[in-house]
Design an enzyme around this catalytic site. Structure first.
Site, PDB file in Angstrom:
ATOM      1  N   LYS A 249      52.943  68.590  19.332  1.00 36.03           N
ATOM      2  CA  LYS A 249      52.051  69.418  18.519  1.00 36.03           C
ATOM      3  C   LYS A 249      52.413  70.892  18.718  1.00 36.03           C
ATOM      4  O   LYS A 249      52.479  71.365  19.860  1.00 36.03           O
ATOM      5  CB  LYS A 249      50.594  69.187  18.923  1.00 36.03           C
ATOM      6  CG  LYS A 249      50.081  67.770  18.642  1.00 36.03           C
ATOM      7  CD  LYS A 249      49.801  67.570  17.170  1.00 36.03           C
ATOM      8  CE  LYS A 249      49.057  66.259  16.923  1.00 36.03           C
ATOM      9  NZ  LYS A 249      48.729  66.086  15.502  1.00 36.03           N
TER      10      LYS A 249
ATOM     11  N   ASP B 141      54.845  68.258  14.910  1.00 34.45           N
ATOM     12  CA  ASP B 141      53.677  68.304  14.016  1.00 34.45           C
ATOM     13  C   ASP B 141      52.994  69.655  14.198  1.00 34.45           C
ATOM     14  O   ASP B 141      52.373  69.914  15.233  1.00 34.45           O
ATOM     15  CB  ASP B 141      52.715  67.165  14.357  1.00 34.45           C
ATOM     16  CG  ASP B 141      51.557  67.070  13.370  1.00 34.45           C
ATOM     17  OD1 ASP B 141      51.463  67.931  12.478  1.00 34.45           O
ATOM     18  OD2 ASP B 141      50.750  66.134  13.503  1.00 34.45           O
TER      19      ASP B 141
ATOM     20  N   GLU C  72      56.371  67.338  10.619  1.00 34.94           N
ATOM     21  CA  GLU C  72      55.196  66.784   9.942  1.00 34.94           C
ATOM     22  C   GLU C  72      54.249  67.910   9.554  1.00 34.94           C
ATOM     23  O   GLU C  72      53.871  68.733  10.385  1.00 34.94           O
ATOM     24  CB  GLU C  72      54.489  65.788  10.869  1.00 34.94           C
ATOM     25  CG  GLU C  72      53.359  65.037  10.190  1.00 34.94           C
ATOM     26  CD  GLU C  72      52.667  64.065  11.131  1.00 34.94           C
ATOM     27  OE1 GLU C  72      51.483  63.772  10.875  1.00 34.94           O
ATOM     28  OE2 GLU C  72      53.286  63.616  12.107  1.00 34.94           O
TER      29      GLU C  72
ATOM     30  N   ASP D  69      51.200  64.980   5.771  1.00 38.02           N
ATOM     31  CA  ASP D  69      50.033  64.374   6.419  1.00 38.02           C
ATOM     32  C   ASP D  69      48.779  64.868   5.708  1.00 38.02           C
ATOM     33  O   ASP D  69      48.227  64.183   4.852  1.00 38.02           O
ATOM     34  CB  ASP D  69      50.021  64.719   7.911  1.00 38.02           C
ATOM     35  CG  ASP D  69      48.797  64.134   8.626  1.00 38.02           C
ATOM     36  OD1 ASP D  69      47.952  63.496   7.976  1.00 38.02           O
ATOM     37  OD2 ASP D  69      48.679  64.317   9.854  1.00 38.02           O
TER      38      ASP D  69
ATOM     39  N   LYS E 220      47.040  57.996   6.810  1.00 35.69           N
ATOM     40  CA  LYS E 220      46.014  57.825   7.845  1.00 35.69           C
ATOM     41  C   LYS E 220      44.911  56.944   7.256  1.00 35.69           C
ATOM     42  O   LYS E 220      44.315  57.283   6.226  1.00 35.69           O
ATOM     43  CB  LYS E 220      45.427  59.184   8.248  1.00 35.69           C
ATOM     44  CG  LYS E 220      46.438  60.153   8.873  1.00 35.69           C
ATOM     45  CD  LYS E 220      46.538  59.966  10.375  1.00 35.69           C
ATOM     46  CE  LYS E 220      47.533  60.917  11.021  1.00 35.69           C
ATOM     47  NZ  LYS E 220      47.066  62.295  11.100  1.00 35.69           N
TER      48      LYS E 220
END
Length: 336
Positions: free
Chosen positions: A154, A178, A204, A229, A251
């Site tokens: 992240k 991400d 991402e 995403d 998701k």
């Protein structure tokens, strides 16, 4: 059919930080559906970015309890289409219900869910393990605590490249990045060049969800593939991502469960997009549902239960990125 709702507050092993929030506990809703001696389980977690709380989900499901409980033996597709109009503004609640219904339906058929769908599991992808934003020393120690073949890192800080350079010194694992909407266009394109040198596989959702002009620019010029995403939430979004992203991360909580998630993956494949399913920080209930989609995926991020100090269920197990299915039918879940 009987509907049972349970509220949990999942404790995390470490404070989990992304570009927009930090958490130590994750509120979660578990839905159980009982019928003919069988139980099916589903999960959805609260999420401030999507204005979703567990009490809101419970309230929305209670409103349609009679409609749910008067259902017997419809296919998951028919059930989802019937319930969707009532929960179209609460996809998280719809997801928990849909997961439970798919689980129950497969158990009644005496099959594991992926077998009911005629999927084969020989080429299942490995799951990554997520390293949340922290001090560089803390991020390194999280990696060393759990050696893994693929890490999802992240980012969305002022020191992103420095972080990855330092992490790279400590492992040969594949990196995925991400940024959770934390970068701009030039930043993403420039970062892609540096990150490719550091063994990064893809980026991402580097930019804000609605920056479609920016996504197109990055799609043209990034030297790394870019996976949507936050820009790919519901079924209608998959087609929008074509020629703006190289793949989509579905998701289940955002799209309303396995039933629409499967359709999104099928559409992405037809468009030539890479397919991925991601998780929230959730228990083995939600993670076990994702596992049954693995045969359709290029990538998967299903480490949510590994981030917990204590799980609330058994089901699929994960070791060194490899996902193993439970011996039970349906999604294979048992609540502890």
């Amino acid at each position: 059919m009987k509907l049972i709702l349970r509220e949990y507050n999942l404790k995390l092993k470490h404070t989990f930080t992304i570009s927009r929030e930090s958490i130590d506990f994750q509120p979660s809703l578990i839905v159980e559906l009982q019928s003919e001696g069988f139980s099916g389980f589903g999960e959805a977690t609260s999420n401030p970015y999507y204005n979703t709380t567990v009490p809101m989900m419970m309230q929305d499901l209670e409103k349609i309890r009679s409609i749910i409980e008067n259902t017997e033996n419809e296919t998951p597709e028919v059930f989802w289409a019937k319930i969707h109009p009532y929960l179209k503004d609460d996809m998280f609640a719809l997801c928990a219900l849909d997961l439970a219904y798919n689980d129950l339906y497969a158990r009644k058929k005496g099959k594991k869910l992926y077998k009911l769908w005629n999927y084969t599991t020989e080429k299942n992808p490995l799951t990554d393990y997520t390293i949340g934003i922290a001090s560089i020393d803390k991020m390194v120690s999280k990696m060393q605590e759990l050696p893994w073949p693929i890490y999802k890192i992240k980012l969305g800080t002022k020191e992103d490249i420095a972080i990855v350079k330092e992490l790279r010194k400590h492992t040969n694992a594949v990196f995925r990045i991400d940024a959770n909407c934390g970068w701009g266009v030039e930043e993403t394109i420039n970062n892609s060049i540096e990150l490719k040198k550091l063994g990064v596989e893809f980026l991402e959702q580097p930019m804000k969800a609605d920056n479609w002009e920016g996504h197109k620019e990055v799609f043209k010029h990034s030297v790394l593939p870019v996976i949507a995403d936050e820009s790919c939430i519901i079924e209608e979004d998959v087609a929008k991502c074509f020629n703006h992203f190289h793949g989509v991360n579905v998701k289940l909580v955002k799209c309303g469960g396995l039933t629409p998630g499967k359709r999104m993956i099928e559409e992405a494949k037809k468009l030539g997009l890479k397919t991925m399913v991601g998780c929230m920080t959730e228990s083995t209930v939600g993670i076990s549902a994702i596992a049954h989609l693995l045969p359709q995926l290029d990538y998967v991020d299903m480490d949510g239960a590994l981030l917990l100090a204590e799980d609330i269920a058994t089901g699929v197990t994960i070791k060194d990125g490899v996902v193993s299915y439970s011996n039970l039918n349906g999604t294979g879940v048992t609540l502890l």
